[in-house]
Design an enzyme around this catalytic site. Structure first.
Site, mmCIF file in Angstrom:
data_model
loop_
_atom_site.group_PDB
_atom_site.id
_atom_site.type_symbol
_atom_site.label_atom_id
_atom_site.label_comp_id
_atom_site.label_asym_id
_atom_site.label_seq_id
_atom_site.Cartn_x
_atom_site.Cartn_y
_atom_site.Cartn_z
ATOM 1 N N ARG A 107 26.533 -6.903 -27.851
ATOM 2 C CA ARG A 107 25.876 -6.798 -29.163
ATOM 3 C C ARG A 107 26.764 -6.120 -30.188
ATOM 4 O O ARG A 107 26.811 -6.515 -31.352
ATOM 5 C CB ARG A 107 24.627 -5.926 -29.043
ATOM 6 N N TYR A 216 24.933 -9.962 -15.884
ATOM 7 C CA TYR A 216 25.964 -10.957 -16.211
ATOM 8 C C TYR A 216 27.162 -10.249 -16.830
ATOM 9 O O TYR A 216 27.057 -9.124 -17.297
ATOM 10 C CB TYR A 216 25.430 -12.052 -17.141
ATOM 11 N N ASP A 296 12.614 -9.720 -35.739
ATOM 12 C CA ASP A 296 11.583 -8.944 -35.046
ATOM 13 C C ASP A 296 10.523 -8.397 -36.009
ATOM 14 O O ASP A 296 9.386 -8.157 -35.596
ATOM 15 C CB ASP A 296 12.221 -7.769 -34.294
HETATM 16 C C1 LIG Z 1 15.589 -5.354 -23.160
HETATM 17 C C2 LIG Z 1 15.892 -6.355 -24.226
HETATM 18 C C3 LIG Z 1 16.800 -7.387 -23.975
HETATM 19 C C4 LIG Z 1 17.096 -8.342 -24.955
HETATM 20 N N1 LIG Z 1 17.976 -9.349 -24.665
HETATM 21 C C5 LIG Z 1 18.210 -10.309 -25.592
HETATM 22 C C6 LIG Z 1 19.096 -11.399 -25.315
HETATM 23 O O1 LIG Z 1 19.713 -11.496 -24.248
HETATM 24 N N2 LIG Z 1 19.256 -12.369 -26.268
HETATM 25 C C7 LIG Z 1 18.603 -12.312 -27.469
HETATM 26 O O2 LIG Z 1 18.758 -13.239 -28.298
HETATM 27 N N3 LIG Z 1 17.773 -11.271 -27.774
HETATM 28 C C8 LIG Z 1 17.564 -10.280 -26.872
HETATM 29 N N4 LIG Z 1 16.724 -9.247 -27.171
HETATM 30 C C9 LIG Z 1 16.028 -9.221 -28.471
HETATM 31 C C10 LIG Z 1 16.891 -8.782 -29.619
HETATM 32 O O3 LIG Z 1 17.509 -7.554 -29.309
HETATM 33 C C11 LIG Z 1 16.047 -8.633 -30.900
HETATM 34 O O4 LIG Z 1 15.129 -9.669 -30.996
HETATM 35 C C12 LIG Z 1 16.955 -8.655 -32.114
HETATM 36 O O5 LIG Z 1 17.831 -7.550 -32.090
HETATM 37 C C13 LIG Z 1 16.164 -8.659 -33.423
HETATM 38 O O6 LIG Z 1 17.035 -8.532 -34.517
HETATM 39 P P1 LIG Z 1 16.512 -7.991 -35.901
HETATM 40 O O7 LIG Z 1 17.702 -8.023 -36.819
HETATM 41 O O8 LIG Z 1 15.273 -8.694 -36.300
HETATM 42 O O9 LIG Z 1 16.055 -6.475 -35.635
HETATM 43 P P2 LIG Z 1 16.875 -5.223 -35.124
HETATM 44 O O10 LIG Z 1 18.039 -5.602 -34.311
HETATM 45 O O11 LIG Z 1 15.863 -4.283 -34.547
HETATM 46 O O12 LIG Z 1 17.458 -4.575 -36.468
HETATM 47 C C14 LIG Z 1 16.627 -3.893 -37.399
HETATM 48 C C15 LIG Z 1 17.523 -3.013 -38.268
HETATM 49 O O13 LIG Z 1 16.723 -2.429 -39.291
HETATM 50 C C16 LIG Z 1 17.002 -1.047 -39.388
HETATM 51 N N5 LIG Z 1 15.810 -0.400 -39.924
HETATM 52 C C17 LIG Z 1 14.621 -0.203 -39.289
HETATM 53 N N6 LIG Z 1 13.752 0.431 -40.107
HETATM 54 C C18 LIG Z 1 14.413 0.637 -41.284
HETATM 55 C C19 LIG Z 1 14.031 1.263 -42.529
HETATM 56 N N7 LIG Z 1 12.814 1.797 -42.682
HETATM 57 N N8 LIG Z 1 14.935 1.311 -43.533
HETATM 58 C C20 LIG Z 1 16.191 0.756 -43.379
HETATM 59 N N9 LIG Z 1 16.602 0.178 -42.214
HETATM 60 C C21 LIG Z 1 15.716 0.107 -41.197
HETATM 61 C C22 LIG Z 1 17.331 -0.649 -37.949
HETATM 62 O O14 LIG Z 1 18.042 0.573 -37.897
HETATM 63 C C23 LIG Z 1 18.141 -1.846 -37.473
HETATM 64 O O15 LIG Z 1 19.505 -1.720 -37.807
HETATM 65 C C24 LIG Z 1 16.454 -8.258 -26.215
HETATM 66 C C25 LIG Z 1 15.570 -7.204 -26.501
HETATM 67 C C26 LIG Z 1 15.291 -6.261 -25.511
HETATM 68 C C27 LIG Z 1 14.342 -5.124 -25.820
#
Ligand SMILES: Cc1cc2nc3c(=O)[nH]c(=O)nc-3n(C[C@H](O)[C@H](O)[C@H](O)COP(=O)(O)OP(=O)(O)OC[C@H]3O[C@@H](n4cnc5c(N)ncnc54)[C@H](O)[C@@H]3O)c2cc1C
Length: 390
Positions: A107, A216, A296
């Site tokens: 990541r 993996y 998410d």
């Molecule tokens: C155990 C596990 C295994 C996983 N394995 C996989 C995998 O193999 N493949 C895959 O595709 N996905 C996987 N995922 C899912 C994946 O990690 C998430 O779905 C993905 O990271 C979502 O991305 P995002 O950008 O929506 O949110 P996030 O990655 O959560 O990013 C959100 C960002 O917003 C910031 N933020 C939060 N609140 C605020 C605020 N109030 N003000 C300013 N900034 C803020 C955070 O600090 C963060 O940087 C896994 C998840 C888990 C829990």
């Protein structure tokens, strides 16, 4: 739509892909990230073929290919006997077919590639230490209030702030995320230490009653990524991730075979993190006026198909395409959700089903051969070509 300026909350994978896609379409982008320093926690993720094609469409193909490994065929094996339950055992490193197959990547490496690309377009684009605490309105403008006491005015806000999204709580859904009854342990092992316990090939899911242990290789094969997901009645603690002890993991998987127990024994404690998995109900809409959600923040899913980050990447690319095509901002935001909703619901529901199958009480009778993970169409969805009616 004529490009203008956009504020993105959250510099995770989804927020950064949206930033890059919109920069390339001519938008002036600001990304506000709560963390004081930029980066990602160490862990591997699988990148579906379609998400890889999406990144390639943004000019990142070569960098992402160089930093990732083709995902080998996954085998599901029995936790005590090691018998093959589904999939096939890989016979060494698979042929590299670029983004025609899924890939595995660290990541932090993917995050660094995205951040460098966004900053190459605009050095000041991503601002760390900016935690959004509230949203307000002033005429047609949205007010973003930050913990540092500052306020930013915006005409278009993208909430990419993850499962505990403040944007979602303020405008869409005041309910807290619910604990899904699942704990995920993640750790990274140097391959040298792990080697004696990797007899089953480069990618293996060991399936036991109510628990899986998935591992993996990433980073050119130097590291082994472990994701172990176990059912649990409770999650204690304030946040949703915290350090865990190797003893705790060893205890949770004490009845698994010698390879799993061996890997746990050589796990570097400083890399071991425990997550509570949380879910939320689907939202009937993803935008409220000019504020829109992705990743998410819009639709957290369980990680059993490894598609959460892929969904965030797909959202970001489809959103940028919809904004380019839309006759108006609102019609573009509606077209974005219309183009995405079936895909997102399909992955959400099938991720739950996959969990139920791989964590069945009896791995022998679980029917793994017919599980959603065996359906290649789930991993081929291409965000660059899906139709958008804006
Ligand atoms: C155990 C596990 C295994 C996983 N394995 C996989 C995998 O193999 N493949 C895959 O595709 N996905 C996987 N995922 C899912 C994946 O990690 C998430 O779905 C993905 O990271 C979502 O991305 P995002 O950008 O929506 O949110 P996030 O990655 O959560 O990013 C959100 C960002 O917003 C910031 N933020 C939060 N609140 C605020 C605020 N109030 N003000 C300013 N900034 C803020 C955070 O600090 C963060 O940087 C896994 C998840 C888990 C829990």
């Amino acid at each position: 739509l004529k490009p203008s300026s956009v504020d993105i909350v959250g510099a995770g994978l989804g927020g950064l892909v949206a930033a890059l896609a919109l920069q390339r379409a001519g938008w002036q982008v600001r990304v506000h990230e709560q963390a004081p320093t930029l980066g990602e926690a160490g862990a591997g993720i699988s990148l579906s073929s379609g998400a890889g094609l999406g990144l390639a469409s943004l000019g990142l193909g070569r960098a992402v290919l160089a930093a990732s490994l083709p995902a080998p065929a996954v085998a599901f094996v029995h936790y005590r006997t090691g018998a093959l339950l589904a999939g096939s055992l890989d016979g060494g490193a698979p042929e590299d077919r670029g983004f025609h197959t899924a890939r595995h990547i660290h990541r932090a490496d993917l995050h660094a590639i995205l951040l460098a690309a966004v900053r190459a377009n605009d050095e000041q684009c991503v601002q760390p230490g900016r935690r959004l605490v509230a949203l307000g309105k002033s005429g047609a403008e949205i007010l973003l209030h930050f913990a540092d006491g500052t306020t930013t005015r915006s005409r278009l806000v993208i909430g990419a702030d993850g499962t505990r999204s403040v944007v979602r709580r303020m405008l869409f859904d005041a309910a807290d995320p619910r604990f899904a009854g699942q704990l995920a342990f993640r750790c990274l092992l140097p391959a040298q230490r792990a080697e004696p316990f990797l007899a089953g090939g480069n990618a293996l899911v060991t399936v036991g009653p109510a628990r899986i242990f998935h591992r993996y290789r990433i980073r050119g094969g130097e590291l082994v990524n472990v994701v172990a997901i176990a059912r649990s009645e409770r999650w204690e603690g304030e946040g949703w991730s915290r350090r865990a002890g190797v003893d705790e993991l060893a205890q949770a998987y004490g009845d698994f075979g010698a390879d799993v127990r061996g890997l746990i024994r050589v796990c570097p404690p400083e890399t071991l993190i425990k997550w509570g998995l949380f879910v939320r109900d689907p939202l009937p809409r993803w935008h409220s006026g000019p504020v829109v959600l992705l990743g998410d923040a819009a639709h957290p899913i369980l990680p059993f198909l490894g598609l959460g980050a892929a969904l965030a990447i797909e959202d970001a690319i489809v959103l940028a395409r919809a904004l380019e095509r839309g006759a108006s901002l609102i019609s573009a935001l509606e077209a974005y959700r219309t183009a995405r909703i079936d895909r997102v619901e399909d992955v959400r529901i099938r991720s739950i089903a996959q969990g139920e199958i791989v964590q069945a009480a009896d791995p022998d009778g679980a029917g793994l051969g017919a599980s959603p993970s065996q359906d290649p169409r789930l991993f081929d969805y291409d965000p660059c070509t899906v139709p958008i009616h804006a």
